[in-house]
Write an enzyme that holds these catalytic residues in place. Structure first.
Site, PDB file in Angstrom:
ATOM      1  N   PRO A   1       0.824  -1.215   0.000  1.00  0.00           N
ATOM      2  CA  PRO A   1       0.000   0.000   0.000  1.00  0.00           C
ATOM      3  C   PRO A   1       0.857   1.263   0.000  1.00  0.00           C
ATOM      4  CG  PRO A   1      -0.198  -1.190   2.098  1.00  0.00           C
ATOM      5  CD  PRO A   1       0.591  -2.051   1.169  1.00  0.00           C
TER       6      PRO A   1
ATOM      7  N   GLU B   1       3.047  -6.981   8.210  1.00  0.00           N
ATOM      8  CA  GLU B   1       3.346  -5.561   7.994  1.00  0.00           C
ATOM      9  C   GLU B   1       4.301  -5.348   6.825  1.00  0.00           C
ATOM     10  OE1 GLU B   1       1.644  -3.215   9.808  1.00  0.00           O
ATOM     11  OE2 GLU B   1       0.633  -5.012  10.561  1.00  0.00           O
TER      12      GLU B   1
ATOM     13  N   ARG C   1      -4.406  -8.983 -20.243  1.00  0.00           N
ATOM     14  CA  ARG C   1      -5.349  -8.640 -21.309  1.00  0.00           C
ATOM     15  C   ARG C   1      -4.733  -7.717 -22.348  1.00  0.00           C
ATOM     16  NH1 ARG C   1      -7.890  -3.889 -20.637  1.00  0.00           N
ATOM     17  NH2 ARG C   1      -9.865  -4.407 -21.641  1.00  0.00           N
TER      18      ARG C   1
ATOM     19  N   ASP D   1     -11.135   1.570 -23.920  1.00  0.00           N
ATOM     20  CA  ASP D   1     -11.093   1.338 -22.472  1.00  0.00           C
ATOM     21  C   ASP D   1     -10.945   2.656 -21.733  1.00  0.00           C
ATOM     22  OD1 ASP D   1     -11.069  -1.371 -22.833  1.00  0.00           O
ATOM     23  OD2 ASP D   1      -8.968  -1.659 -22.283  1.00  0.00           O
TER      24      ASP D   1
HETATM   25 CL1  6GU Z   1      -0.436  -3.746  -3.309  1.00  0.00          CL
HETATM   26  N1  6GU Z   1      -1.074  -4.415  -0.833  1.00  0.00           N
HETATM   27  C1  6GU Z   1      -1.801  -4.291   0.268  1.00  0.00           C
HETATM   28  N2  6GU Z   1      -1.580  -5.111   1.302  1.00  0.00           N
HETATM   29  N3  6GU Z   1      -2.750  -3.388   0.420  1.00  0.00           N
HETATM   30  C2  6GU Z   1      -2.964  -2.598  -0.619  1.00  0.00           C
HETATM   31  C3  6GU Z   1      -2.255  -2.667  -1.810  1.00  0.00           C
HETATM   32  C4  6GU Z   1      -1.288  -3.605  -1.893  1.00  0.00           C
HETATM   33  N4  6GU Z   1      -2.694  -1.719  -2.647  1.00  0.00           N
HETATM   34  C5  6GU Z   1      -3.659  -1.096  -1.999  1.00  0.00           C
HETATM   35  N5  6GU Z   1      -3.832  -1.608  -0.774  1.00  0.00           N
END
Ligand code: 6GU
Length: 269
Positions: free
Chosen positions: A88, A115, A157, A172
């Site tokens: 994230p 984590e 895709r 798209d």
């Molecule tokens: Cl790539 N991993 C995690 N654990 N949470 C996320 C993410 C990735 N992208 C958005 N939230």
């Protein structure tokens, strides 16, 4: 294209056997290899995590299994892959990045749990390889496996021969080209009447110019409604006279730099 995924939940990647990606694999367009990270642990309990230095909640994935797993995967192929690390705290995964990755012959994904992975693993491999830390959106998931499914589908895709025809992704949302940075509008199929609801007359008219214009207006309307940020950042050269008229009806005005902006609600004259 070759794809390797190293994970503690190999079964989470089962959907890669289904539908578009599954068919691309069966057709030999994609060579997908799923690896269980625990195969590279050496203790009786196959430990992959430990407590974080400096304290704090949760656990961190240990560097040794990841190091050995990636060494083995790298040694099993020719050339150098791009390593995609889902997190994230990564850079946003976009259609542009999907397109860029779809042109590489080999990708290695390293979905983490807990984590995340000890920082030294990314530092170690980034010294030799193209390592991309990537996020799929502004929310937190429990692990990187679902993001890998998302990214692999977006990339697969785009591979030549995976979708039926070369035009399939021309319109798209987010595709480069004339509809760049606009969301796709609504689509319809038979029957022409359903529960008293008609298909928009223009789509049955056979008038290709009017249909293209209507679709463009619907894309502008939908983008204005759902993603006004996309209109605001659009190069104004992308808008023709009719676009400008449609945008004006939706409350958009060109600013001093030519880019479009919208008066806050209730500020319209
Ligand atoms: Cl790539 N991993 C995690 N654990 N949470 C996320 C993410 C990735 N992208 C958005 N939230």
């Amino acid at each position: 294209m070759r794809l390797d995924v190293v994970t503690i939940f190999p079964e989470y990647l089962e959907p890669l056997n289904v539908s578009l990606v599954g068919k691309a694999r069966a057709a030999g367009l994609l060579d997908v290899r799923i690896h269980d990270l625990r195969a590279w642990t050496r203790d009786r309990h196959h430990t992959v995590d430990d407590t974080p230095y400096g304290g704090g909640p949760g656990m961190v994935m240990k560097p040794e299994p990841w190091g050995e797993a990636l060494d083995a995967v790298l040694a099993s192929g020719e050339g150098e892959p791009v390593v995609v690390v889902p997190t994230p705290s990564g850079r946003p995964f976009t259609q542009r990045l999907a397109g860029e990755l779809s042109e590489r012959p080999w990708l290695v994904f390293t979905p983490a749990r807990y984590e995340g992975i000890d920082r030294r693993v990314m530092d170690e491999f980034a010294a030799r390889l193209d390592v991309r830390e990537v996020s799929i959106g502004d929310y937190v998931l429990a692990g990187g496996e679902a993001p890998v499914l998302v990214m692999v589908e977006a990339i697969a895709r785009l591979l030549p021969g995976v979708l039926g025809n070369a035009d399939s992704h021309r319109d798209d949302s987010f595709a480069p080209g004339p509809m760049a940075d606009l969301l796709e509008g609504p689509v319809y199929t038979k029957p022409p009447q359903w529960r008293g609801r008609d298909v928009p007359e223009v789509l049955i008219s056979g008038h290709h110019g009017r249909i293209a214009r209507w679709r463009r207006d619907q894309a502008l309307l939908r983008t204005s409604l759902h993603r006004p940020d996309l209109i605001a950042r659009c190069d104004p050269a992308a808008f023709d006279r009719h676009d400008r008229a449609t945008l004006a009806e939706l409350g958009w005005r060109p600013g001093p730099d030519g880019r479009f902006g919208r008066a806050p609600d209730g500020m319209e004259e």
